[in-house]
Design a protein around this motif. Sequence first.
Motif, mmCIF file in Angstrom:
data_model
loop_
_atom_site.group_PDB
_atom_site.id
_atom_site.type_symbol
_atom_site.label_atom_id
_atom_site.label_comp_id
_atom_site.label_asym_id
_atom_site.label_seq_id
_atom_site.Cartn_x
_atom_site.Cartn_y
_atom_site.Cartn_z
ATOM 1 N N CYS A 30 0.839 -1.177 -0.146
ATOM 2 C CA CYS A 30 -0.127 0.169 0.084
ATOM 3 C C CYS A 30 1.031 1.301 0.012
ATOM 4 C CB CYS A 30 -1.049 0.155 1.269
ATOM 5 S SG CYS A 30 -2.196 -1.063 1.073
ATOM 6 N N ALA A 106 -10.599 10.776 -7.811
ATOM 7 C CA ALA A 106 -10.461 9.257 -7.599
ATOM 8 C C ALA A 106 -8.928 8.730 -6.900
ATOM 9 C CB ALA A 106 -10.727 8.445 -9.015
ATOM 10 N N ASP A 107 -8.041 9.415 -7.304
ATOM 11 C CA ASP A 107 -6.677 9.278 -6.992
ATOM 12 C C ASP A 107 -6.860 9.586 -5.278
ATOM 13 O OD1 ASP A 107 -5.699 8.135 -9.223
ATOM 14 O OD2 ASP A 107 -4.835 10.080 -9.613
ATOM 15 N N LEU A 110 -8.471 6.850 -3.197
ATOM 16 C CA LEU A 110 -7.701 5.692 -3.334
ATOM 17 C C LEU A 110 -6.589 5.760 -2.475
ATOM 18 C CD1 LEU A 110 -6.994 2.799 -4.222
ATOM 19 C CD2 LEU A 110 -5.822 3.851 -6.252
ATOM 20 N N GLN A 114 -5.631 3.545 1.059
ATOM 21 C CA GLN A 114 -4.346 3.186 1.223
ATOM 22 C C GLN A 114 -3.871 3.536 2.609
ATOM 23 O OE1 GLN A 114 -2.909 4.143 -2.701
ATOM 24 N NE2 GLN A 114 -2.110 2.262 -3.111
#
Length: 232
Positions: A30, A106-107, A110, A114
């Motif tokens: 991650c 979206a990044d 995400l 993580q």
Amino acid sequence: MDDEDDSRARDVAPEHRWPAVIATLVALACYALLPSVVPALERYLVVGVCLLMLVALIIYNPHRLSRESRWSRWAEFALAMLILVVNQVAFVETIVRLLNRHGDGADILLASLQVWVTNVIAFALVFWTMDRGGPVVRVTRPRHEIPLADFRFPQDEDQDTVEEVARGSSRSLDWVPNYIDYFYSSLSNSMAFSATDAMPLTHRAKLLMALESFSGFVLLALVIARAVSLIG
């Protein structure tokens, strides 16, 4: 606890190495794949150092945590703390990006996931290595020689309940927590923002759980706010 109970502690099977290893690998993956302003080379260097430490610890105790030396004790704790510290840096960076609305939505979402997953694993590793002297001490020393507990688990006080529950208590079964127990406690603390399974007993345990709860709350609140703004 009498001498007979103390000697029985030696019959407790050492903990399996692999649950903690798998969790560590997931956390490192991650972190390595995290969208970050930290250069990839620096992140891969951290991951490389952690992997070298992990390999050395696996060679020393390949299947079960049955022995411990001064270097292995410090390496186990240093590995957990290194993952925790670098993830706190990633946490701060993610918070800044969420507040400033930098980058693709979206990044950032995400990256938040993580960081959150790594946080749960990293805090669990720290709890696992510090409580009651660590995973090796918990099963190799008589209970009266184990350091004071940082956490109180339900099994530690189940001896006075119904028989089918009492048989699995610390006193009856000579139960001690393993990594899965600390992972669950870390997960529930990060989701509920309070201790719901193991209760912290020492100042260091309370401060660590408070930090995990606070970071989880801040991250979730900002992620929800960002998601609402994206939907809007």
